[in-house]
Design a protein around this motif. Sequence first.
Motif, PDB file in Angstrom:
ATOM      1  N   LYS A 105       0.744  -1.115   0.119  1.00  0.00           N
ATOM      2  CA  LYS A 105      -0.147   0.037   0.081  1.00  0.00           C
ATOM      3  C   LYS A 105       0.836   1.282   0.070  1.00  0.00           C
ATOM      4  O   LYS A 105       0.549   2.415  -0.553  1.00  0.00           O
ATOM      5  CB  LYS A 105      -0.854   0.169   1.269  1.00  0.00           C
ATOM      6  N   ALA A 106       2.105   1.127   0.518  1.00  0.00           N
ATOM      7  CA  ALA A 106       3.188   2.242   0.626  1.00  0.00           C
ATOM      8  C   ALA A 106       3.668   2.360  -0.900  1.00  0.00           C
ATOM      9  O   ALA A 106       4.709   3.175  -1.046  1.00  0.00           O
ATOM     10  CB  ALA A 106       4.089   2.175   1.759  1.00  0.00           C
ATOM     11  N   GLY A 107       3.417   1.486  -1.796  1.00  0.00           N
ATOM     12  CA  GLY A 107       4.179   1.704  -3.039  1.00  0.00           C
ATOM     13  C   GLY A 107       5.223   0.758  -3.249  1.00  0.00           C
ATOM     14  O   GLY A 107       5.868   1.080  -4.351  1.00  0.00           O
ATOM     15  N   ILE A 108       5.378  -0.125  -2.408  1.00  0.00           N
ATOM     16  CA  ILE A 108       6.889  -0.884  -2.630  1.00  0.00           C
ATOM     17  C   ILE A 108       6.463  -1.944  -3.699  1.00  0.00           C
ATOM     18  O   ILE A 108       5.532  -2.863  -3.456  1.00  0.00           O
ATOM     19  CB  ILE A 108       7.392  -1.438  -0.975  1.00  0.00           C
ATOM     20  N   ALA A 109       7.275  -2.108  -4.515  1.00  0.00           N
ATOM     21  CA  ALA A 109       7.156  -3.074  -5.420  1.00  0.00           C
ATOM     22  C   ALA A 109       8.271  -4.438  -5.468  1.00  0.00           C
ATOM     23  O   ALA A 109       8.009  -5.414  -6.192  1.00  0.00           O
ATOM     24  CB  ALA A 109       7.711  -2.407  -6.998  1.00  0.00           C
ATOM     25  N   LYS A 110       9.102  -4.298  -4.643  1.00  0.00           N
ATOM     26  CA  LYS A 110      10.183  -5.371  -4.500  1.00  0.00           C
ATOM     27  C   LYS A 110       9.422  -6.642  -3.962  1.00  0.00           C
ATOM     28  O   LYS A 110       8.547  -6.557  -3.317  1.00  0.00           O
ATOM     29  CB  LYS A 110      11.159  -5.045  -3.417  1.00  0.00           C
ATOM     30  N   LYS A 111       9.997  -7.787  -4.456  1.00  0.00           N
ATOM     31  CA  LYS A 111       9.570  -9.094  -3.531  1.00  0.00           C
ATOM     32  C   LYS A 111       9.475  -9.145  -2.104  1.00  0.00           C
ATOM     33  O   LYS A 111      10.271  -8.458  -1.621  1.00  0.00           O
ATOM     34  CB  LYS A 111      10.601 -10.203  -4.198  1.00  0.00           C
ATOM     35  N   ILE A 112       8.416  -9.601  -1.821  1.00  0.00           N
ATOM     36  CA  ILE A 112       8.118  -9.619  -0.151  1.00  0.00           C
ATOM     37  C   ILE A 112       8.085 -10.921   0.198  1.00  0.00           C
ATOM     38  O   ILE A 112       7.095 -11.618  -0.203  1.00  0.00           O
ATOM     39  CB  ILE A 112       7.161  -8.418  -0.032  1.00  0.00           C
TER      40      ILE A 112
END
Length: 347
Positions: free
Chosen positions: A70-77
């Motif tokens: 939701k904060a716009g992070i695109a990296k793999k999680i």
Amino acid sequence: MPRAELCISKENLLRNVELLYSFSGKPLIAVVKADAYGLGAPLVASVLEERKEVSALAVACVEEGIELRKAGIAKKILVLGGVLKGEEKALVEYRLTPVVSHREHLRAVEGLPIPIQVKYDTGMGRLGFLEGTLQDPRIEGVLSHLSSPLDESYSLQQIEKFRRLVEAYGKLPYVHVESSAGLLYRVAFTTHIRVGLALYGEKPCPTYPVEIRRVLNLRARIISIKTLPAGFPVSYSKSYITQKASRVGVVAFGYADGLMKSLSNKASLWYQDKPVRILGNITMDMTMVDLTGTQAQVGDWVEIVGERQSFTDLARLAGTIPYELMSNLSKRVQRRVVDSTPVPVLK
Ligand SMILES: *Cc1c(COP(=O)(O)O)cnc(C)c1O
């Protein structure tokens, strides 16, 4: 203007990424669970986002992963804490990669078109399959966790167990076991390191071979100063009594902000270059310090953690570990990222 703030040095955080990467020769899975150990996960993740030395972020649970998306992070999680039935939709919708460490987790991801990683318990006694080599075409990684990374012979046993498990998989994009302290073993067969503490500037042991930098500065403002006469008790339960007339400052930071009460009458905070002792019991929102001999004024900043004192130093005095102190920083503390080092000087 906040009364307590945590400034994160972007430059030093990124420098630590490089140092850990070049020491290990492996890209990082940056552990940002528990709000990035209290630093603020969205802030930390956004600094790490554009770095190619960071392959993925790791969180404890699905909610933490959702917060980052939701904060716009695109990296793999990666979700370290597994996956329960009912969470499968969120995994797909928010592109989260679960770490499967129990048969029930496997059931929860049944039929889902997502990559998974599998965790083995090689001696931690927490999460992970004890044995067997689970096969599934969606498996992109395997991992394990060291329980006592400063115990060399035990860690080497764990690593050897893990090596034998990994062998059964052939080549995988993700194989990881080394945490901050685990880096010491320079494991040859892993692809990534999985680090938190060192990234945030705290050394897991005094002889840590990576010269990491301090990343943050935690400070709070003085909201009152007065001179108390000799023999005057300070704070709840009168656990400190002034020996002589003393300039007592009240700092807007208490145990509800994350300063453990067990540091009462033990630790010091810093006013500019001078340590100022904590006087009496730390209270929920305020801590008293001895400002005798300083020119401190109401509104000035006092440093709690920074160049002069680490969370590790405070944890030693409190009889705990830096992880606990850091993850207890409350949401009342305002977090922000500053560009460069040094983190802002006091005053
Ligand atoms: C928290 C955690 C880490 C990170 O450990 P650090 O000591 O902070 O580097 C790595 N792996 C797992 C499974 C964890 O829970």
